[in-house]
Write an enzyme that holds these catalytic residues in place. Structure first.
Site, PDB file in Angstrom:
ATOM      1  N   LYS A  15     -43.588   9.178 -27.000  1.00  0.00           N
ATOM      2  CA  LYS A  15     -44.384   7.973 -26.750  1.00  0.00           C
ATOM      3  C   LYS A  15     -45.872   8.282 -26.689  1.00  0.00           C
ATOM      4  CE  LYS A  15     -43.519   8.015 -21.755  1.00  0.00           C
ATOM      5  NZ  LYS A  15     -43.043   9.413 -21.724  1.00  0.00           N
ATOM      6  N   ARG A 129     -42.120  22.392 -26.637  1.00  0.00           N
ATOM      7  CA  ARG A 129     -43.451  21.784 -26.635  1.00  0.00           C
ATOM      8  C   ARG A 129     -44.501  22.724 -26.032  1.00  0.00           C
ATOM      9  NH1 ARG A 129     -44.440  15.895 -24.044  1.00  0.00           N
ATOM     10  NH2 ARG A 129     -44.091  16.838 -22.018  1.00  0.00           N
ATOM     11  N   ARG A 169     -37.078  15.985 -14.195  1.00  0.00           N
ATOM     12  CA  ARG A 169     -37.854  14.852 -14.709  1.00  0.00           C
ATOM     13  C   ARG A 169     -36.943  13.802 -15.343  1.00  0.00           C
ATOM     14  NH1 ARG A 169     -41.697  17.884 -18.433  1.00  0.00           N
ATOM     15  NH2 ARG A 169     -42.430  15.876 -19.152  1.00  0.00           N
TER      16      ARG A 169
HETATM   17  P1  ADP Z   1     -44.002  13.083 -19.764  1.00  0.00           P
HETATM   18  O1  ADP Z   1     -44.221  14.047 -20.850  1.00  0.00           O
HETATM   19  O2  ADP Z   1     -42.857  13.375 -18.874  1.00  0.00           O
HETATM   20  O3  ADP Z   1     -44.045  11.666 -20.210  1.00  0.00           O
HETATM   21  P2  ADP Z   1     -46.525  12.844 -18.386  1.00  0.00           P
HETATM   22  O4  ADP Z   1     -47.493  13.763 -19.003  1.00  0.00           O
HETATM   23  O5  ADP Z   1     -46.607  11.379 -18.672  1.00  0.00           O
HETATM   24  O6  ADP Z   1     -45.095  13.380 -18.692  1.00  0.00           O
HETATM   25  O7  ADP Z   1     -46.565  12.999 -16.783  1.00  0.00           O
HETATM   26  C1  ADP Z   1     -46.449  14.262 -16.148  1.00  0.00           C
HETATM   27  C2  ADP Z   1     -46.294  14.089 -14.641  1.00  0.00           C
HETATM   28  O8  ADP Z   1     -47.408  13.341 -14.116  1.00  0.00           O
HETATM   29  C3  ADP Z   1     -45.075  13.304 -14.198  1.00  0.00           C
HETATM   30  O9  ADP Z   1     -43.902  14.090 -14.148  1.00  0.00           O
HETATM   31  C4  ADP Z   1     -45.524  12.826 -12.815  1.00  0.00           C
HETATM   32  O10 ADP Z   1     -45.458  13.867 -11.846  1.00  0.00           O
HETATM   33  C5  ADP Z   1     -46.989  12.497 -13.021  1.00  0.00           C
HETATM   34  N1  ADP Z   1     -47.165  11.068 -13.423  1.00  0.00           N
HETATM   35  C6  ADP Z   1     -47.679  10.609 -14.599  1.00  0.00           C
HETATM   36  N2  ADP Z   1     -47.688   9.254 -14.619  1.00  0.00           N
HETATM   37  C7  ADP Z   1     -47.170   8.847 -13.432  1.00  0.00           C
HETATM   38  C8  ADP Z   1     -46.891   7.579 -12.854  1.00  0.00           C
HETATM   39  N3  ADP Z   1     -47.158   6.425 -13.497  1.00  0.00           N
HETATM   40  N4  ADP Z   1     -46.338   7.540 -11.610  1.00  0.00           N
HETATM   41  C9  ADP Z   1     -46.071   8.653 -10.955  1.00  0.00           C
HETATM   42  N5  ADP Z   1     -46.295   9.901 -11.424  1.00  0.00           N
HETATM   43  C10 ADP Z   1     -46.839  10.009 -12.660  1.00  0.00           C
END
Ligand code: ADP
Length: 225
Positions: A15, A129, A169
């Site tokens: 995404k 990744r 996660r």
């Molecule tokens: P992914 O690759 O899992 O989509 P992200 O880079 O979006 O991961 O997010 C990494 C981490 O940042 C999450 O595992 C969480 O700890 C924190 N995080 C990001 N966005 C949010 C959110 N909207 N609410 C709570 N925690 C968040």
């Protein structure tokens, strides 16, 4: 009228890549809460450093912090034409807060897209990744060598992409974020895309379905005026 998009989907669904491309093509502001948190950690922002331990364990950062970050970004003038959100909302309280913020902005329909990928494929993608330790960009999955194509920094695995944290996660996704899909599913502007296809194919389908949903959403807004 603006266009506002939420890109939903589990970690590794692609995404972020799709959100970046779509936002660039349509000149919308892309907001990735994961990227914002990682940038703030690099900048040694105390609130973000506090959040780091939770991120490293694969847990969510608290709702109040995340809602404040997103509210702040959405009020910026460059968010006026619309936005693409990646990584937010991840909980139902975040989704409710976003509805309120969007109501205050009153600028164009909200389209929600769920990028769906089977779990075994997600684990495989995340294990491979790599990101740049210096500028934070995601590396091309087929890139050879250990240097970032953009800045030459060293490519490393994200701390939270290790096997155990990935499993955590995905569990957090099932528990906290799946209910967000239920929150949105009945809306006429909710769409689902198959993320287990080639990225160009996913991009093409997204373009078509987002335009279609935006037309539907705009008509509903107009009727309500
Ligand atoms: P992914 O690759 O899992 O989509 P992200 O880079 O979006 O991961 O997010 C990494 C981490 O940042 C999450 O595992 C969480 O700890 C924190 N995080 C990001 N966005 C949010 C959110 N909207 N609410 C709570 N925690 C968040």
């Amino acid at each position: 009228m603006g266009l506002n998009v939420i890109m939903m989907g589990p970690p590794g669904a692609g995404k972020g890549t799709q959100a970046t491309r779509f936002a660039r093509d349509r000149q919308l502001l892309k907001i990735s809460t994961g990227d914002i948190l990682r940038d703030e950690i690099r900048a040694e922002n105390p609130v973000a450093l506090e959040a780091k331990a939770r991120m490293d364990r694969g847990e969510l950062v608290d709702d109040d912090t995340m809602i404040a970050i997103v509210r702040h970004r959405l009020m910026r003038p460059d968010a006026a034409p619309g936005f693409v959100l990646d990584g937010f909302p991840r909980t139902v309280p975040q989704a409710r807060a976003l509805d309120q913020i969007i109501g205050e902005r009153d600028n164009g329909p909200l389209v929600i897209v769920d990028v769906v990928v089977p779990e075994d494929e997600l684990v495989r993608r995340l294990a491979g990744r790599r990101i740049c330790s210096k500028c934070g960009v995601n590396a091309d999955p087929f890139a050879a060598g250990d240097a970032c194509a953009r800045c030459g920094g060293e490519l490393v695995q994200r701390v939270d992409d290790g096997q155990d944290v990935v499993v955590e996660r995905l569990k957090v996704y099932q528990r906290a974020t799946k209910p967000v899909l239920e929150y949105y599913r009945e809306r006429p502007t909710f769409r689902v895309v198959n993320g287990a296809q080639a990225p160009e194919r996913v991009a093409h389908e997204l373009d078509t379905m987002i335009d279609d949903a935006a037309t539907v959403g705009a008509a509903i807004l107009k009727a309500g005026q």
